[in-house]
Design a protein around this motif. Structure first.
Motif, PDB file in Angstrom:
ATOM      1  N   GLY A   3     -30.714  54.031  10.669  1.00  0.00           N
ATOM      2  CA  GLY A   3     -29.742  54.103   9.589  1.00  0.00           C
ATOM      3  C   GLY A   3     -29.814  55.434   8.904  1.00  0.00           C
ATOM      4  O   GLY A   3     -30.218  56.432   9.472  1.00  0.00           O
ATOM      5  N   GLY A   4     -29.409  55.440   7.609  1.00  0.00           N
ATOM      6  CA  GLY A   4     -29.440  56.651   6.838  1.00  0.00           C
ATOM      7  C   GLY A   4     -28.155  57.412   6.964  1.00  0.00           C
ATOM      8  O   GLY A   4     -27.126  56.919   7.410  1.00  0.00           O
ATOM      9  N   GLY A   5     -28.191  58.687   6.585  1.00  0.00           N
ATOM     10  CA  GLY A   5     -27.000  59.486   6.573  1.00  0.00           C
ATOM     11  C   GLY A   5     -26.498  59.833   7.954  1.00  0.00           C
ATOM     12  O   GLY A   5     -25.318  60.122   8.127  1.00  0.00           O
ATOM     13  N   GLU A   6     -27.377  59.888   8.978  1.00  0.00           N
ATOM     14  CA  GLU A   6     -26.963  60.269  10.321  1.00  0.00           C
ATOM     15  C   GLU A   6     -27.290  59.140  11.285  1.00  0.00           C
ATOM     16  O   GLU A   6     -28.307  59.144  11.977  1.00  0.00           O
ATOM     17  CB  GLU A   6     -27.676  61.561  10.739  1.00  0.00           C
ATOM     18  CG  GLU A   6     -27.325  62.764   9.855  1.00  0.00           C
ATOM     19  CD  GLU A   6     -27.990  64.036  10.323  1.00  0.00           C
ATOM     20  OE1 GLU A   6     -28.705  63.983  11.351  1.00  0.00           O
ATOM     21  OE2 GLU A   6     -27.807  65.071   9.673  1.00  0.00           O
ATOM     22  N   TYR A  36     -21.322  43.447   3.103  1.00  0.00           N
ATOM     23  CA  TYR A  36     -22.025  43.008   4.303  1.00  0.00           C
ATOM     24  C   TYR A  36     -22.376  44.187   5.217  1.00  0.00           C
ATOM     25  O   TYR A  36     -23.504  44.277   5.720  1.00  0.00           O
ATOM     26  CB  TYR A  36     -21.183  41.995   5.069  1.00  0.00           C
ATOM     27  CG  TYR A  36     -21.358  40.563   4.596  1.00  0.00           C
ATOM     28  CD1 TYR A  36     -21.650  40.278   3.266  1.00  0.00           C
ATOM     29  CD2 TYR A  36     -21.221  39.485   5.468  1.00  0.00           C
ATOM     30  CE1 TYR A  36     -21.808  38.973   2.826  1.00  0.00           C
ATOM     31  CE2 TYR A  36     -21.396  38.174   5.043  1.00  0.00           C
ATOM     32  CZ  TYR A  36     -21.680  37.928   3.731  1.00  0.00           C
ATOM     33  OH  TYR A  36     -21.840  36.636   3.306  1.00  0.00           O
ATOM     34  N   VAL A  37     -21.420  45.094   5.432  1.00  0.00           N
ATOM     35  CA  VAL A  37     -21.712  46.251   6.285  1.00  0.00           C
ATOM     36  C   VAL A  37     -22.771  47.128   5.621  1.00  0.00           C
ATOM     37  O   VAL A  37     -23.674  47.649   6.289  1.00  0.00           O
ATOM     38  CB  VAL A  37     -20.427  47.051   6.573  1.00  0.00           C
ATOM     39  CG1 VAL A  37     -20.759  48.341   7.324  1.00  0.00           C
ATOM     40  CG2 VAL A  37     -19.454  46.205   7.397  1.00  0.00           C
ATOM     41  N   GLU A  42     -28.389  49.096   5.439  1.00  0.00           N
ATOM     42  CA  GLU A  42     -29.685  49.230   4.759  1.00  0.00           C
ATOM     43  C   GLU A  42     -30.799  48.587   5.573  1.00  0.00           C
ATOM     44  O   GLU A  42     -31.922  49.104   5.633  1.00  0.00           O
ATOM     45  CB  GLU A  42     -29.616  48.598   3.372  1.00  0.00           C
ATOM     46  CG  GLU A  42     -28.811  49.399   2.365  1.00  0.00           C
ATOM     47  CD  GLU A  42     -28.966  48.846   0.960  1.00  0.00           C
ATOM     48  OE1 GLU A  42     -30.026  48.265   0.663  1.00  0.00           O
ATOM     49  OE2 GLU A  42     -28.025  49.002   0.172  1.00  0.00           O
ATOM     50  N   LEU A  43     -30.511  47.458   6.205  1.00  0.00           N
ATOM     51  CA  LEU A  43     -31.499  46.806   7.054  1.00  0.00           C
ATOM     52  C   LEU A  43     -31.899  47.723   8.208  1.00  0.00           C
ATOM     53  O   LEU A  43     -33.092  47.839   8.547  1.00  0.00           O
ATOM     54  CB  LEU A  43     -30.945  45.491   7.598  1.00  0.00           C
ATOM     55  CG  LEU A  43     -31.799  44.790   8.665  1.00  0.00           C
ATOM     56  CD1 LEU A  43     -33.154  44.371   8.096  1.00  0.00           C
ATOM     57  CD2 LEU A  43     -31.059  43.583   9.225  1.00  0.00           C
ATOM     58  N   GLN A  70     -36.958  44.077  -0.796  1.00  0.00           N
ATOM     59  CA  GLN A  70     -35.860  44.089  -1.765  1.00  0.00           C
ATOM     60  C   GLN A  70     -36.264  43.364  -3.055  1.00  0.00           C
ATOM     61  O   GLN A  70     -35.952  43.810  -4.160  1.00  0.00           O
ATOM     62  CB  GLN A  70     -34.631  43.401  -1.157  1.00  0.00           C
ATOM     63  CG  GLN A  70     -34.076  44.059   0.085  1.00  0.00           C
ATOM     64  CD  GLN A  70     -33.381  45.374  -0.223  1.00  0.00           C
ATOM     65  OE1 GLN A  70     -32.576  45.449  -1.137  1.00  0.00           O
ATOM     66  NE2 GLN A  70     -33.722  46.406   0.520  1.00  0.00           N
ATOM     67  N   GLN A  71     -36.963  42.234  -2.888  1.00  0.00           N
ATOM     68  CA  GLN A  71     -37.394  41.463  -4.054  1.00  0.00           C
ATOM     69  C   GLN A  71     -38.384  42.259  -4.888  1.00  0.00           C
ATOM     70  O   GLN A  71     -38.307  42.276  -6.123  1.00  0.00           O
ATOM     71  CB  GLN A  71     -38.010  40.148  -3.609  1.00  0.00           C
ATOM     72  CG  GLN A  71     -38.372  39.213  -4.763  1.00  0.00           C
ATOM     73  CD  GLN A  71     -38.881  37.876  -4.255  1.00  0.00           C
ATOM     74  OE1 GLN A  71     -39.463  37.782  -3.182  1.00  0.00           O
ATOM     75  NE2 GLN A  71     -38.647  36.826  -5.029  1.00  0.00           N
ATOM     76  N   ARG A  72     -39.310  42.935  -4.241  1.00  0.00           N
ATOM     77  CA  ARG A  72     -40.294  43.740  -4.966  1.00  0.00           C
ATOM     78  C   ARG A  72     -39.632  44.902  -5.706  1.00  0.00           C
ATOM     79  O   ARG A  72     -40.123  45.352  -6.739  1.00  0.00           O
ATOM     80  CB  ARG A  72     -41.365  44.265  -4.006  1.00  0.00           C
ATOM     81  CG  ARG A  72     -42.295  43.184  -3.486  1.00  0.00           C
ATOM     82  CD  ARG A  72     -43.479  43.782  -2.752  1.00  0.00           C
ATOM     83  NE  ARG A  72     -43.074  44.491  -1.542  1.00  0.00           N
ATOM     84  CZ  ARG A  72     -42.900  43.913  -0.358  1.00  0.00           C
ATOM     85  NH1 ARG A  72     -43.091  42.592  -0.222  1.00  0.00           N
ATOM     86  NH2 ARG A  72     -42.550  44.620   0.698  1.00  0.00           N
TER      87      ARG A  72
END
Length: 309
Positions: A3-6, A36-37, A42-43, A70-72
């Motif tokens: 993921g990320g920017g690239e 959702y996307v 992020e996942l 995510q919870q933390r």
């Protein structure tokens, strides 16, 4: 996955295909598509940082680890629930399309979301809201004040979502039968009864509508100042503004008038199924929160009035 920017081409192609699935086959709202996307993107970032680069290598432990992170980081239970739903939706689609052999999200549970009681108006405050709006319209003497009265009356009378109200056409209102035809979530049409005060307010606005309309107005019932179909942001601002004129009223948006309509119907003796149908809720469980609001008020009245409370 990455993921990320690239994003690698393979991941971009998968996300693009998933977006097309949501938009075309699932017919969900643009807001849900973005959420959702975004969650799946992020996942993929998280998994790439953990060294999991292929979709077929993702496990239930990976997914729980991401939600735990995510919870933390302070994500609310409602946000975690939505992200869990996004993950399940994505992997169910990936499994059907043959992108993974096994769906790792099958045993992924959503955290139970808190269901706080929604703030709402009491009946006297709702009446005061309409009185203040009419007073302001008389002072302004222009068509937009008359429009605002019609919007407030119709929101409270029908319990429409703001998007539903903004989507109404002039043909949506059947004054003779005192009904409004609404296109709700999932393009499901429903018919909602409305009272005479709301119909009279809409009729008054229709008489002034030509003062605002332009050739591009089309059949939109409610128009903005420049003649285009009214924007939900304009409706939210006018609801907040008018509620600010009512002493003791909570600062609510259009959805607050929807809450008030449902609560007052139940307080007046309407059955839950009828309220569910009017609100356009797919599940009765969604409507049942208003029974908690009503019960809470009954208990407060009991404690205040009963000698042995």
């Amino acid at each position: 996955m990455s993921g990320g920017g690239e994003l690698p081409d393979e991941v971009r192609q998968v996300l693009a295909a998933y977006r097309r699935h949501l938009e075309g086959e699932r017919n969900v709202s643009p807001h849900t598509v973005r959420a959702y996307v975004g969650d799946v993107t992020e996942l993929s970032d998280h998994l790439a940082r953990q060294g999991t680069l292929r979709l077929e290598d993702v496990t239930i432990t990976d997914l729980r680890g991401w939600l735990g992170a995510q919870q933390r980081d302070g994500a609310s239970r409602a946000t975690l629930g939505r992200r869990a739903s996004a993950i399940r939706s994505f992997f169910a689609w990936a499994r059907r399309d043959g992108l993974v052999a096994v769906d790792p999200s099958l045993r992924l549970a959503s955290p139970r979301a808190a269901r706080p009681l929604p703030a709402t108006l009491d009946q006297s405050q709702a009446a005061a809201l309409m009185d203040e709006a009419r007073l302001r319209a008389a002072e302004q003497a222009g068509p937009l004040g008359v429009r605002d009265v019609a919007i407030l009356e119709l929101l409270y009378a029908s319990g429409l979502r703001v998007s539903e109200l903004c989507g109404l056409d002039t043909s949506s209102v059947d004054a003779d039968r005192q009904l409004v035809r609404v296109l709700g979530k999932g393009d499901k049409e429903r018919v909602v009864p409305v009272g005479r005060p709301a119909l009279m307010a809409v009729t008054a606005w229709m008489a002034r509508r030509p003062e605002v309309s332009t050739p591009s107005s089309g059949q939109a019932l409610f128009l903005g100042a420049r003649g285009a179909r009214i924007d939900p942001r304009v409706v939210r601002r006018l609801v907040h503004r008018h509620l600010g004129l009512v002493t003791g009223a909570p600062d609510l948006g259009p959805h607050g008038l929807r809450h008030a309509m449902a609560t007052h119907l139940l307080e007046g003796g309407a059955d839950l199924r009828t309220v569910q149908e009017m609100l356009g809720h797919a599940s009765l469980a969604t409507t049942q929160i208003y029974t908690h609001v009503t019960a809470d008020r009954l208990q407060a009245a009991f404690r205040q009035a009963h000698p042995r409370a």
